[in-house]
Scaffold this motif. Structure first.
Motif, mmCIF file in Angstrom:
data_model
loop_
_atom_site.group_PDB
_atom_site.id
_atom_site.type_symbol
_atom_site.label_atom_id
_atom_site.label_comp_id
_atom_site.label_asym_id
_atom_site.label_seq_id
_atom_site.Cartn_x
_atom_site.Cartn_y
_atom_site.Cartn_z
ATOM 1 N N GLU A 9 16.302 -33.361 3.832
ATOM 2 C CA GLU A 9 15.648 -33.765 2.821
ATOM 3 C C GLU A 9 15.841 -35.447 2.595
ATOM 4 N N ALA A 10 15.806 -36.055 3.149
ATOM 5 C CA ALA A 10 16.612 -37.180 2.685
ATOM 6 C C ALA A 10 15.050 -38.056 3.409
ATOM 7 N N LEU A 11 14.606 -37.301 4.971
ATOM 8 C CA LEU A 11 13.222 -37.177 5.801
ATOM 9 C C LEU A 11 12.304 -36.762 4.598
ATOM 10 N N THR A 12 12.173 -36.732 4.068
ATOM 11 C CA THR A 12 10.960 -35.948 3.131
ATOM 12 C C THR A 12 9.669 -37.105 3.372
ATOM 13 N N LEU A 13 8.446 -37.004 3.187
ATOM 14 C CA LEU A 13 7.134 -38.137 3.157
ATOM 15 C C LEU A 13 7.051 -39.007 1.683
ATOM 16 N N ASN A 15 10.919 -39.402 -0.192
ATOM 17 C CA ASN A 15 11.882 -39.979 0.192
ATOM 18 C C ASN A 15 11.614 -41.244 1.283
ATOM 19 N N LEU A 16 10.679 -41.014 2.572
ATOM 20 C CA LEU A 16 10.798 -41.962 3.455
ATOM 21 C C LEU A 16 9.682 -43.378 2.411
ATOM 22 N N GLY A 17 8.188 -42.635 1.769
ATOM 23 C CA GLY A 17 7.284 -43.698 1.033
ATOM 24 C C GLY A 17 9.135 -44.437 0.270
ATOM 25 N N LEU A 18 9.444 -43.772 -0.527
ATOM 26 C CA LEU A 18 10.197 -44.630 -1.970
ATOM 27 C C LEU A 18 10.910 -45.537 -0.975
ATOM 28 N N ALA A 19 11.941 -44.761 -0.461
ATOM 29 C CA ALA A 19 12.407 -46.012 0.436
ATOM 30 C C ALA A 19 11.787 -47.281 0.821
ATOM 31 N N LEU A 20 9.956 -47.131 1.414
ATOM 32 C CA LEU A 20 9.898 -47.926 2.374
ATOM 33 C C LEU A 20 9.114 -48.879 1.051
ATOM 34 N N ILE A 21 8.824 -48.415 0.080
ATOM 35 C CA ILE A 21 8.214 -49.476 -1.401
ATOM 36 C C ILE A 21 9.935 -49.828 -1.907
ATOM 37 N N GLY A 22 10.574 -49.490 -1.834
ATOM 38 C CA GLY A 22 12.181 -50.395 -2.466
ATOM 39 C C GLY A 22 12.327 -51.242 -1.240
ATOM 40 N N VAL A 23 12.591 -50.840 -0.219
ATOM 41 C CA VAL A 23 13.036 -52.076 0.799
ATOM 42 C C VAL A 23 11.822 -53.405 0.562
ATOM 43 N N VAL A 24 10.706 -52.668 0.892
ATOM 44 C CA VAL A 24 10.065 -54.158 0.284
ATOM 45 C C VAL A 24 10.086 -55.293 -0.736
ATOM 46 N N ALA A 25 9.960 -54.745 -2.283
ATOM 47 C CA ALA A 25 9.932 -54.992 -3.443
ATOM 48 C C ALA A 25 11.436 -55.409 -3.333
ATOM 49 N N ILE A 58 18.266 -44.004 -3.923
ATOM 50 C CA ILE A 58 17.264 -43.966 -3.077
ATOM 51 C C ILE A 58 16.613 -44.624 -3.037
ATOM 52 N N VAL A 59 15.144 -45.054 -3.639
ATOM 53 C CA VAL A 59 14.774 -46.367 -4.053
ATOM 54 C C VAL A 59 15.593 -47.610 -5.126
ATOM 55 N N LEU A 60 16.091 -46.943 -5.720
ATOM 56 C CA LEU A 60 17.245 -47.857 -6.269
ATOM 57 C C LEU A 60 18.222 -48.794 -5.138
ATOM 58 N N GLY A 61 18.619 -47.524 -4.167
ATOM 59 C CA GLY A 61 19.725 -48.135 -2.749
ATOM 60 C C GLY A 61 18.917 -49.139 -1.983
ATOM 61 N N ALA A 62 17.300 -48.744 -2.047
ATOM 62 C CA ALA A 62 16.630 -49.363 -1.109
ATOM 63 C C ALA A 62 16.093 -50.956 -1.518
ATOM 64 N N THR A 355 22.413 -36.760 -0.013
ATOM 65 C CA THR A 355 20.414 -36.943 0.408
ATOM 66 C C THR A 355 20.645 -38.539 -0.189
ATOM 67 N N PHE A 356 21.003 -39.093 -1.140
ATOM 68 C CA PHE A 356 21.427 -40.508 -0.942
ATOM 69 C C PHE A 356 21.737 -41.757 -0.068
ATOM 70 N N ILE A 357 23.243 -41.066 0.663
ATOM 71 C CA ILE A 357 23.363 -41.744 1.672
ATOM 72 C C ILE A 357 22.827 -42.184 3.081
ATOM 73 N N PHE A 358 22.145 -40.562 3.106
ATOM 74 C CA PHE A 358 21.770 -40.807 4.359
ATOM 75 C C PHE A 358 19.896 -41.250 3.709
ATOM 76 N N GLY A 359 19.419 -41.152 2.453
ATOM 77 C CA GLY A 359 18.489 -42.730 2.281
ATOM 78 C C GLY A 359 18.549 -43.800 2.548
ATOM 79 N N LEU A 360 20.008 -44.389 1.824
ATOM 80 C CA LEU A 360 20.581 -46.058 2.134
ATOM 81 C C LEU A 360 19.858 -45.851 3.615
ATOM 82 N N ILE A 361 20.872 -45.233 4.725
ATOM 83 C CA ILE A 361 20.858 -45.237 5.728
ATOM 84 C C ILE A 361 19.319 -45.901 5.940
ATOM 85 N N ILE A 362 18.589 -44.571 5.691
ATOM 86 C CA ILE A 362 17.233 -44.674 6.121
ATOM 87 C C ILE A 362 16.345 -46.130 5.865
#
Length: 513
Positions: A9-13, A15-25, A58-62, A355-362
């Motif tokens: 679930e965390a590896l869906t496109l 969530n991956l896109g949100l994690a990328l945007i969150g990290v860059v921001a 996920i986006v907040l954690g990123a 799902t959030f924790i895996f998203g944080l790791i990703i």
């Protein structure tokens, strides 16, 4: 098997896109002086209310983890901590950049940040309930002694002039007492000024004491702000990886310190990075190199402050007690989403949490390539930008960052005033680091001391409250060891030198005919 479902679930496109945007921001915001991780998370929380709860987290954690890491850029390249947690990164990061190793310093910060973030997130996943009990074992005495432990870092920051370091720390402690007292509501040191009633804001003080002296020096000298060694180029990732592996014990120890400090409510990345830096220097074979551009200093501070991200979520999710200020904002977002915080969270709403924790790791893993890429261009850009453009840009960001804390011009005035004072103190040999250390830890120490005294006085056992608790005594022992270690190490070194000289003299005499 359930965890594999949550990972998928965390590896869906999405969530991956949100994690990328969150990290860059987060990296961009964290690199700007004054725009802290708390501010970044708070501004973007409303946008997550329409998202799926796990995606919003996920986006907040990123954003959170990216902002903590992003503070290292300005700390290394312009000696200005982007976030309070990057204070200790300036100790060795900027000296490395000045001698032409800025790219190496950024790569080291990236590797250390990713490792620390992964350690904190993995401990959050597997050890959250038992580790949350650690937070409950810390009372006011432990917080007081923890702050004192952090203040012992002054001995490490003031090698060669301990007296000035102590004076600077005392000045920082006095600054932390300005305004209305947290306990008792006494009005202190305001000089009848309405501006000072709210006290000296830590971020405003940080920006003033670190940024303004740098800006004045940039204007006052014709020398370039950074120079680049001709042979050093690219990411220098291979060299950074080799140094990181050499410092692997320091890396893991600092990550664990960051996680544990992150568990303690209100401590945060600044305390974690200072404590880990102190321990790294104490255990180093060459402690004299710290503060002059030692890679181990960057590894210690950046791994620790990023580990607080995962560590801070442990009491937040299990006990509903925010471990760090950004966690308090994220806790509010959880409550709005209808998520019930408590020990049963991992079972009743495990799909969201895991799902959030895996998203944080990703998101932490994404930070490696993104951070290296942004860091490379940030380094080249800052080196290439002429001072005539760099100085106004940094000055603008310092004013905006100070104002944005509370949307209050008084914070800007405090920032400028402390900046001028900091520059004058720099000219007379007083480093800003002990002052900032006293300002950051003073409030924690005061609150812990007053609460401990009141409780001990009510129980008729004040000394027992301060010196009768096992965790407190362990912290006191570490603080004493850290404070006196430079003196002990110097004495041992002098004895070894005398013994070596004596042995050589004896051998030379025995060798004579």
């Amino acid at each position: 098997m359930d965890k594999l479902v949550y990972l998928a679930e965390a590896l869906t496109l999405t969530n991956l896109g949100l994690a990328l945007i969150g990290v860059v921001a987060g990296i961009v915001i964290g690199a700007m002086p004054g725009l802290s991780a708390t501010m970044a998370v708070a501004v973007l929380v409303p946008f997550t209310f329409t998202m799926d709860p796990a995606s919003g987290l996920i986006v907040l954690g990123a954003i959170y983890t990216g902002a903590i890491y992003g503070g290292s850029y300005s700390a290394i390249l312009v000696n200005t901590p982007g976030t309070p947690s990057a204070i200790a990164t300036t100790f060795d990061g900027f000296p490395m950049a000045k001698r032409g190793d800025g790219a190496l310093a950024v790569s080291l910060a990236t590797l250390a940040s990713v490792t620390g973030g992964l350690v904190g997130a993995l401990l959050l996943m597997f050890l959250a309930p038992p580790l949350a009990q650690v937070a409950l074992a810390f009372g006011p005495p432990e917080y007081f002694w923890l702050a004192v432990f952090g203040l012992t870092l002054i001995s490490a920051l003031s090698v060669g002039n301990l007296l000035k370091g102590m004076i600077g720390a005392c000045l920082g402690l006095l600054l932390s007492m300005v305004g209305i007292a947290v306990i008792g509501a006494d009005v202190r040191f305001t000089m009848d000024s309405q501006i000072l009633l709210g006290g000296i804001n830590i971020v405003a003080g940080l920006i003033g004491l670190y940024c303004i002296p740098v800006l004045i020096d940039l204007v006052a000298t014709r020398d370039p702000h950074l120079r680049v060694a001709a042979e050093s180029g690219g990411f220098r990732l291979k060299e950074a990886f080799a140094i990181t592996m050499k410092e692997k014990v320091n890396l893991i120890r600092s990550s664990l310190i960051g996680t544990i400090v992150g568990i303690l409510p209100g401590a945060g990345g600044s305390v974690a990075s200072l404590v880990s830096y102190s321990e790294a220097r104490r255990s180093s074979k060459h402690p004299e190199r710290y503060g002059t551009g030692e890679p181990g200093g960057i590894i210690a501070t950046e791994s620790a402050n990023n580990a607080t991200v995962g560590g801070g979520f442990i009491p937040t999710l299990v006990l509903g007690i925010p471990g760090t200020p950004p966690d308090a904002v994220i806790l509010g977002a959880l409550l709005v989403q209808g998520i019930r915080i408590g020990p049963t969270l991992f079972t009743t709403q495990g799909s969201i949490v895991y799902t959030f924790i895996f998203g944080l790791i990703i998101g932490t893993l994404i930070m490696l390539p993104v951070g290296l890429l942004i860091g490379r261009y940030a380094y080249k850009s800052i080196v290439a930008i002429p001072k005539s453009a760099l100085v106004p840009t940094i000055a603008f960001m310092t004013v905006v960052g100070s104002f944005a804390i509370h949307n209050n011009l008084n914070d800007v005035a405090v920032m400028l005033g402390l900046g001028v004072v900091g520059w004058l103190l720099n000219r007379t040999g007083y480093s800003p680091s002990p002052i900032v250390l006293g300002l950051v830890l003073g409030q924690i120490a005061e609150q812990g001391f007053v609460q401990s005294y009141l409780i001990g006085n009510a129980q008729g056992n004040v000394l027992g409250m301060f010196f009768g608790r096992p965790i407190s005594m362990a912290i006191v022992a570490f603080a004493a060891l850290t404070l006196f270690y430079p003196l002990i190490a110097a004495a041992i070194g002098a004895r070894r030198a005398r013994k070596s000289h004596t042995d050589i003299t004896v051998e030379s005499r025995d060798g004579q005919p």
